[in-house]
Scaffold this active site. Structure first.
Site, PDB file in Angstrom:
ATOM      1  CB  SER A  47      -4.073 -17.539 -28.691  1.00  0.00           C
ATOM      2  OG  SER A  47      -4.155 -16.485 -29.496  1.00  0.00           O
TER       3      SER A  47
ATOM      4  CG  HIS B 259      24.799 -51.557 -10.034  1.00  0.00           C
ATOM      5  ND1 HIS B 259      24.347 -51.915 -11.118  1.00  0.00           N
ATOM      6  CD2 HIS B 259      26.210 -51.541 -10.292  1.00  0.00           C
ATOM      7  CE1 HIS B 259      25.363 -52.393 -11.933  1.00  0.00           C
ATOM      8  NE2 HIS B 259      26.513 -51.850 -11.397  1.00  0.00           N
TER       9      HIS B 259
ATOM     10  CB  SER C 226       2.512 -36.430   6.797  1.00  0.00           C
ATOM     11  OG  SER C 226       1.301 -37.222   7.032  1.00  0.00           O
TER      12      SER C 226
ATOM     13  CE  LYS D 284       6.286 -39.205   6.042  1.00  0.00           C
ATOM     14  NZ  LYS D 284       7.224 -40.206   5.265  1.00  0.00           N
TER      15      LYS D 284
ATOM     16  CG  ASN E  47       6.906 -36.218   3.927  1.00  0.00           C
ATOM     17  OD1 ASN E  47       7.631 -36.962   4.374  1.00  0.00           O
ATOM     18  ND2 ASN E  47       5.600 -36.021   3.997  1.00  0.00           N
TER      19      ASN E  47
ATOM     20  CD  GLU F 187       8.643 -36.272  -2.040  1.00  0.00           C
ATOM     21  OE1 GLU F 187       7.539 -36.991  -2.433  1.00  0.00           O
ATOM     22  OE2 GLU F 187       8.759 -35.849  -0.874  1.00  0.00           O
TER      23      GLU F 187
ATOM     24  CE1 TYR G 154       0.924 -19.311 -37.382  1.00  0.00           C
ATOM     25  CE2 TYR G 154      -1.278 -19.491 -38.753  1.00  0.00           C
ATOM     26  CZ  TYR G 154      -0.619 -19.354 -37.302  1.00  0.00           C
ATOM     27  OH  TYR G 154      -1.099 -19.307 -36.214  1.00  0.00           O
TER      28      TYR G 154
HETATM   29  N1  ARG Z   1      -2.661 -16.447 -32.732  1.00  0.00           N
HETATM   30  C1  ARG Z   1      -1.948 -16.797 -33.695  1.00  0.00           C
HETATM   31  C2  ARG Z   1      -0.740 -17.785 -33.301  1.00  0.00           C
HETATM   32  O1  ARG Z   1      -0.519 -17.834 -32.125  1.00  0.00           O
HETATM   33  C3  ARG Z   1      -1.477 -15.769 -34.341  1.00  0.00           C
HETATM   34  C4  ARG Z   1      -1.111 -16.019 -35.656  1.00  0.00           C
HETATM   35  C5  ARG Z   1      -2.691 -16.030 -36.546  1.00  0.00           C
HETATM   36  N2  ARG Z   1      -2.413 -16.082 -38.111  1.00  0.00           N
HETATM   37  C6  ARG Z   1      -3.026 -16.551 -38.916  1.00  0.00           C
HETATM   38  N3  ARG Z   1      -2.765 -16.598 -39.947  1.00  0.00           N
HETATM   39  N4  ARG Z   1      -4.388 -17.031 -38.242  1.00  0.00           N
HETATM   40  O2  ARG Z   1      -0.396 -18.470 -34.205  1.00  0.00           O
END
Ligand code: ARG
Length: 459
Positions: free
Chosen positions: A24, A157, A278, A284, A286, A291, A318
């Protein structure tokens, strides 16, 4: 060998596809500052509990300062083993301060760490969004005050209904945003609760002072149940709902502005800075700003729906599914912020054309005022409504405006109208007649503006 922080019980690493699927860091790196903030406070808490010497605490804290400085100057170098921001920061801390870094995570889990980070991050973003909302509402109040003298058709309306003031229309879109502001403050209080000290799920075994930890991080409360603390994302869902509803409000405002700035209406003209052209039609201009606001409301509602569905089937406590909480939050904060900023700029600079609002104000919009005139002379409303309706039909069949009917026509419609209707078919008089709080009279508009500005002060 596995070089992950949790690698001890593993023999081999994950396949590259699994790493890519699972990491992540690409999106949670933006949590670097709050992650370090949380670790600084946690190091102090470990010191307070006697698990670290004062010297170790200060070694860790100055090491964390150095990690922060690297992020700040964009010189932090990621390694393939840095699966998320927590592991990246801890890995780097170890490189900078040596083995004492291995003591920082004592009693802590990434589960309570990530929940803490996300709450800290969201709290700051909420404060910034609070400012964005206030800014937009303030602009709307200023434009409403400036354009208080402009009458326009009010619609139901999407058919012309009764005259209102331009200020009344604009403020009808400001009040929902005031409620959004209030709601955001309420959400903030539930975001601002400390999960740290919950461990992986069962609580912290080292008697750290959670109250003190909360105070150090500016949290107003401490979570009461460690399992709940690492499981819940209610605070994120609530925030996404507040954002979704606010984006719906902005989308409704956008829809009105798109319609009102179209050529057949022409009530509004957006500044060039908030419009685009446009590629094919040279003439145009816009209203893309609005939008896009209208369009982006969809993805924010999608983020709310997505998170709710992610949360729905989770067992305690978790689960890795919870990693899916971040992208919808990050995207929503950026989208809501952008929409508020663009709306404020576009509304501050748009031109209101009172000649165009006046041009579409036919006096059938005053038929209700005719009925009200009869009511004031003792005619029951149902009957008065019927008489005014007959007047409209008579005028319509002759292709006339109400004002063009003769005194004799009015007399034939109702004896009370025999004297004619002089002064009655007047837009300004109609606006002024609604002098109740929340109404269209100038006095009522000023009261409304005052109430709006007081709400801004209070919130
Ligand atoms: N990157 C993980 C999250 O966003 C962090 C927590 C990970 N915890 C675990 N027990 N693998 O949730």
């Amino acid at each position: 060998m596995n070089n992950k922080l949790w690698g001890g019980r593993f023999e081999g690493g994950v396949v590259p596809a699994m790493a890519a699927f699972s990491d992540s860091i690409a999106f949670d790196r933006r949590l670097w500052r709050v992650d370090i903030q949380g670790s600084q406070a946690y190091a102090a808490a470990l010191g307070g509990a006697g698990l670290l010497t004062a010297e170790e605490v200060s070694e860790l804290q100055s090491g964390l300062d150095r990690v922060a400085a690297e992020w700040e100057s964009d010189t932090f170098e990621l390694r393939p083993s840095d699966e998320d921001i927590h592991t990246a920061n801890e890995r780097r801390l170890g490189e900078l301060v040596g083995s004492v870094a291995g003591k920082l995570h004592t009693g802590r889990s990434r589960n309570d760490q990530v929940a803490t980070d996300l709450r800290l991050w969201l709290r700051d973003e909420i404060d910034a969004l609070h400012g964005d909302l206030r800014q937009l509402i303030g602009v709307m109040a200023d434009r409403a005050e400036e354009l208080l003298g402009v009458a326009m058709p009010g619609f139901t309306h999407l058919q012309t209904a009764q005259p209102i003031r331009f200020s009344h229309w604009l403020l009808s879109h400001a009040w929902p945003l005031v409620r959004d502001l209030e709601r955001l403050g309420q959400v903030r209080a539930r975001v601002n609760v400390l999960p740290l000290g919950s461990g992986a799920l069962a609580g912290n075994p080292f008697a750290i002072d959670r109250e003190k930890l909360a105070a150090a991080l500016g949290f107003e409360a401490v979570s009461a149940n460690s399992v709940d603390a690492v499981s819940t994302r209610d605070f994120a869902a609530e925030f996404l709902f507040a954002a979704s509803l606010s984006m719906v409000h902005l989308s409704q405002l956008a829809e009105d502005i798109v319609i009102h700035s179209s050529q057949p209406f022409g009530f509004l003209q957006l500044a060039d800075a908030y419009s685009t052209g446009s590629s094919l039609m040279p003439q145009k201009k816009n209203p893309d700003s609005f939008e896009l606001i209208r369009g982006k409301s969809g993805r924010v509602a999608g983020s709310l729906t997505g998170l709710l569905i992610t949360l729905k089937g989770l067992p305690r406590a978790y689960n890795r599914d919870l990693q899916e909480d971040k992208e919808p939050l990050f995207d929503t904060v950026a989208t809501w912020h952008g929409a508020l900023e663009i709306a404020a700029g576009a509304i501050a600079t748009m031109e209101c054309r009172s000649d165009r609002t006046a041009a579409v104000m036919d006096d059938f919009m005053l038929a209700t005022d005719v009925a009200e005139h009869l009511v004031r002379r003792g005619v029951p409303f149902r009957q008065a409504h019927h008489v005014a309706g007959a007047a409209v039909r008579l005028a319509e069949t002759r292709g006339l405006a109400l004002a063009e009917l003769e005194a004799a026509d009015w007399a034939s419609l109702h004896p009370t109208l025999a004297g004619g209707i002089a002064g009655l078919l007047d837009f300004e008089a109609s606006l002024e007649s609604r002098d109740v709080e929340g109404g269209t009279s100038e006095r009522a508009q000023r009261t409304q503006l005052e109430r709006l500005r007081q709400s801004l002060e209070r919130l």
